[in-house]
Design a protein around this motif. Structure first.
Motif, mmCIF file in Angstrom:
data_model
loop_
_atom_site.group_PDB
_atom_site.id
_atom_site.type_symbol
_atom_site.label_atom_id
_atom_site.label_comp_id
_atom_site.label_asym_id
_atom_site.label_seq_id
_atom_site.Cartn_x
_atom_site.Cartn_y
_atom_site.Cartn_z
ATOM 1 N N VAL A 30 0.868 -1.179 0.000
ATOM 2 C CA VAL A 30 0.000 0.000 0.000
ATOM 3 C C VAL A 30 0.905 1.229 0.000
ATOM 4 C CG1 VAL A 30 -1.802 1.286 1.209
ATOM 5 C CG2 VAL A 30 -1.795 -1.219 1.279
ATOM 6 N N ASP A 31 0.703 2.108 -0.979
ATOM 7 C CA ASP A 31 1.607 3.242 -1.162
ATOM 8 C C ASP A 31 0.803 4.541 -1.250
ATOM 9 O OD1 ASP A 31 3.654 4.968 -1.715
ATOM 10 O OD2 ASP A 31 4.362 3.908 -3.502
ATOM 11 N N ILE A 32 1.103 5.480 -0.348
ATOM 12 C CA ILE A 32 0.417 6.765 -0.353
ATOM 13 C C ILE A 32 0.640 7.520 -1.656
ATOM 14 C CG2 ILE A 32 2.316 8.048 0.689
ATOM 15 C CD1 ILE A 32 0.273 9.694 2.233
ATOM 16 N N ALA A 33 1.680 7.145 -2.422
ATOM 17 C CA ALA A 33 1.951 7.804 -3.696
ATOM 18 C C ALA A 33 0.801 7.630 -4.675
ATOM 19 C CB ALA A 33 3.246 7.260 -4.308
ATOM 20 N N GLU A 34 -0.023 6.609 -4.473
ATOM 21 C CA GLU A 34 -1.204 6.443 -5.308
ATOM 22 C C GLU A 34 -2.248 7.514 -5.018
ATOM 23 O OE1 GLU A 34 -2.738 2.527 -4.933
ATOM 24 O OE2 GLU A 34 -0.784 1.561 -5.136
ATOM 25 N N LEU A 35 -2.147 8.116 -3.845
ATOM 26 C CA LEU A 35 -3.092 9.154 -3.435
ATOM 27 C C LEU A 35 -2.508 10.542 -3.610
ATOM 28 C CD1 LEU A 35 -5.835 9.825 -1.991
ATOM 29 C CD2 LEU A 35 -4.535 9.762 0.157
ATOM 30 N N ILE A 36 -1.262 10.726 -3.153
ATOM 31 C CA ILE A 36 -0.629 12.036 -3.199
ATOM 32 C C ILE A 36 0.880 11.867 -3.033
ATOM 33 C CG2 ILE A 36 -0.798 12.454 -0.703
ATOM 34 C CD1 ILE A 36 -1.487 15.377 -1.370
ATOM 35 N N THR A 37 1.655 12.773 -3.651
ATOM 36 C CA THR A 37 3.103 12.736 -3.509
ATOM 37 C C THR A 37 3.609 14.130 -3.142
ATOM 38 O OG1 THR A 37 3.627 13.270 -5.820
ATOM 39 C CG2 THR A 37 3.274 10.943 -5.269
ATOM 40 N N LEU A 38 4.717 14.165 -2.438
ATOM 41 C CA LEU A 38 5.293 15.437 -2.036
ATOM 42 C C LEU A 38 5.759 16.280 -3.223
ATOM 43 C CD1 LEU A 38 6.210 17.368 0.197
ATOM 44 C CD2 LEU A 38 8.349 16.072 0.336
ATOM 45 N N PRO A 39 6.432 15.713 -4.236
ATOM 46 C CA PRO A 39 6.845 16.538 -5.377
ATOM 47 C C PRO A 39 5.667 17.212 -6.070
ATOM 48 C CG PRO A 39 8.061 14.475 -5.379
ATOM 49 C CD PRO A 39 6.999 14.343 -4.327
ATOM 50 N N ASP A 40 4.549 16.503 -6.217
ATOM 51 C CA ASP A 40 3.376 17.105 -6.857
ATOM 52 C C ASP A 40 2.836 18.269 -6.036
ATOM 53 O OD1 ASP A 40 3.516 15.354 -8.958
ATOM 54 O OD2 ASP A 40 2.010 13.968 -8.160
ATOM 55 N N VAL A 41 2.779 18.091 -4.723
ATOM 56 C CA VAL A 41 2.274 19.142 -3.847
ATOM 57 C C VAL A 41 3.180 20.369 -3.899
ATOM 58 C CG1 VAL A 41 1.892 19.776 -1.428
ATOM 59 C CG2 VAL A 41 1.030 17.600 -2.300
ATOM 60 N N MET A 42 4.495 20.141 -3.831
ATOM 61 C CA MET A 42 5.436 21.246 -3.869
ATOM 62 C C MET A 42 5.345 22.018 -5.183
ATOM 63 S SD MET A 42 8.754 19.426 -2.085
ATOM 64 C CE MET A 42 9.809 20.841 -2.408
ATOM 65 N N GLU A 43 5.168 21.291 -6.280
ATOM 66 C CA GLU A 43 5.105 21.943 -7.588
ATOM 67 C C GLU A 43 3.786 22.676 -7.794
ATOM 68 O OE1 GLU A 43 5.319 20.799 -12.365
ATOM 69 O OE2 GLU A 43 5.740 19.273 -10.826
ATOM 70 N N ASN A 44 2.689 22.038 -7.436
ATOM 71 C CA ASN A 44 1.372 22.615 -7.723
ATOM 72 C C ASN A 44 0.960 23.699 -6.738
ATOM 73 O OD1 ASN A 44 1.045 20.884 -9.940
ATOM 74 N ND2 ASN A 44 0.170 19.267 -8.646
ATOM 75 N N LEU A 45 1.362 23.534 -5.464
ATOM 76 C CA LEU A 45 0.949 24.493 -4.441
ATOM 77 C C LEU A 45 2.072 25.441 -4.036
ATOM 78 C CD1 LEU A 45 -1.202 22.180 -2.130
ATOM 79 C CD2 LEU A 45 -1.939 23.615 -4.042
ATOM 80 N N LYS A 46 3.243 25.270 -4.640
ATOM 81 C CA LYS A 46 4.395 26.134 -4.357
ATOM 82 C C LYS A 46 4.755 26.117 -2.864
ATOM 83 C CE LYS A 46 4.130 27.146 -8.672
ATOM 84 N NZ LYS A 46 5.019 26.429 -9.631
ATOM 85 N N LEU A 47 4.788 24.913 -2.309
ATOM 86 C CA LEU A 47 5.152 24.753 -0.908
ATOM 87 C C LEU A 47 6.559 24.173 -0.791
ATOM 88 C CD1 LEU A 47 1.838 23.204 0.500
ATOM 89 C CD2 LEU A 47 2.661 25.532 0.843
ATOM 90 N N GLY A 48 7.217 24.430 0.328
ATOM 91 C CA GLY A 48 8.493 23.813 0.617
ATOM 92 C C GLY A 48 8.290 22.389 1.098
ATOM 93 N N PRO A 49 9.371 21.654 1.355
ATOM 94 C CA PRO A 49 9.235 20.248 1.772
ATOM 95 C C PRO A 49 8.508 20.070 3.097
ATOM 96 C CG PRO A 49 11.515 20.996 1.935
ATOM 97 C CD PRO A 49 10.778 22.045 1.185
ATOM 98 N N ASN A 50 8.731 20.948 4.070
ATOM 99 C CA ASN A 50 8.057 20.810 5.365
ATOM 100 C C ASN A 50 6.562 21.094 5.246
ATOM 101 O OD1 ASN A 50 10.470 20.156 6.600
ATOM 102 N ND2 ASN A 50 10.894 22.235 7.267
#
Length: 212
Positions: A30-50
């Motif tokens: 079971v992989d959360i990447a199927e639901l959401i990934t950090l790189p996508d969030v950072m790119e789309n929402l312009k957020l830092g890693p934290n």
């Protein structure tokens, strides 16, 4: 742990809840990447890693139905949850704590394993920091808790552990000695040393003896 449980005949499922985990050294069911990934969030929402990790955990919390459906496919298994390493998620942010609480409502019996690099114990200041962080995590997560000093096979390169802790010239023991005494006197925090190489050697040795 996945390999160990498999060798002793237990059914085991690994669940990756770290959206930043790209190179997993284990078989993930079971992989959360199927639901959401950090790189996508950072790119789309312009957020830092934290900020991105916090958003991902909040998104997971808002999608419990996805998690429940994925986990239901492996009933009767032991579950290993690989969680993010960002310390704020375990000390004062509530999303992962709420995920654990929801798992408990689904009749999961959970225990937390908190990994700390053993080299932190070679420096008095870092050791106090680790004690406080571990204690804060234990209080916030509210689960049976095991603190593990990992990578013990690398500790020798830092010299003798006791000497490093006792001879910190810049360390003010008077300022924090009482804190350490309270933690020790009431057994609030303890650590289990782990050298995965030794553990594997012992397990392989046991198997060899059983086969012989």
């Amino acid at each position: 742990m996945q390999e160990f449980l498999g060798r002793v005949g237990r059914k085991v499922t690994v669940v990756n809840l770290d959206p930043a985990n790209e190179a997993m050294p284990y078989q993930c069911a079971v992989d959360i990447a199927e639901l959401i990934t950090l790189p996508d969030v950072m790119e789309n929402l312009k957020l830092g890693p934290n900020g991105g990790l916090i958003y991902c955990m909040e998104y997971l919390e808002a999608n419990f139905d996805w998690l429940q459906e994925k986990l239901a496919a492996f009933r009767g298994h032991y579950y290993l949850f690989d969680c993010p390493g960002q310390v704020e998620l375990y000390t004062h942010h509530d999303s992962l704590k709420n995920v654990f609480a929801q798992l408990a409502k689904w009749n999961f019996r959970l225990a937390a394993v908190h990994l700390v690099d053993s080299h932190y114990c070679t420096d008095p200041g870092k050791f106090i920091s680790v004690l406080c962080t571990s204690l804060s995590t234990m209080l916030h997560v509210e689960l049976p808790h095991v603190n593990v000093l990992s990578k013990m096979d690398l500790i020798e390169q830092y010299g003798k552990l006791g000497k490093s802790l006792c001879e910190g010239d810049t360390w003010n023991w008077a300022a924090s000695g009482k804190l350490v005494e309270v933690i020790e006197d009431y057994s609030l925090v303890s650590f289990v040393p782990l050298n995965v190489q030794v553990m594997q050697q012992e397990e392989w040795g046991r198997e060899s003896r059983e086969c012989w």
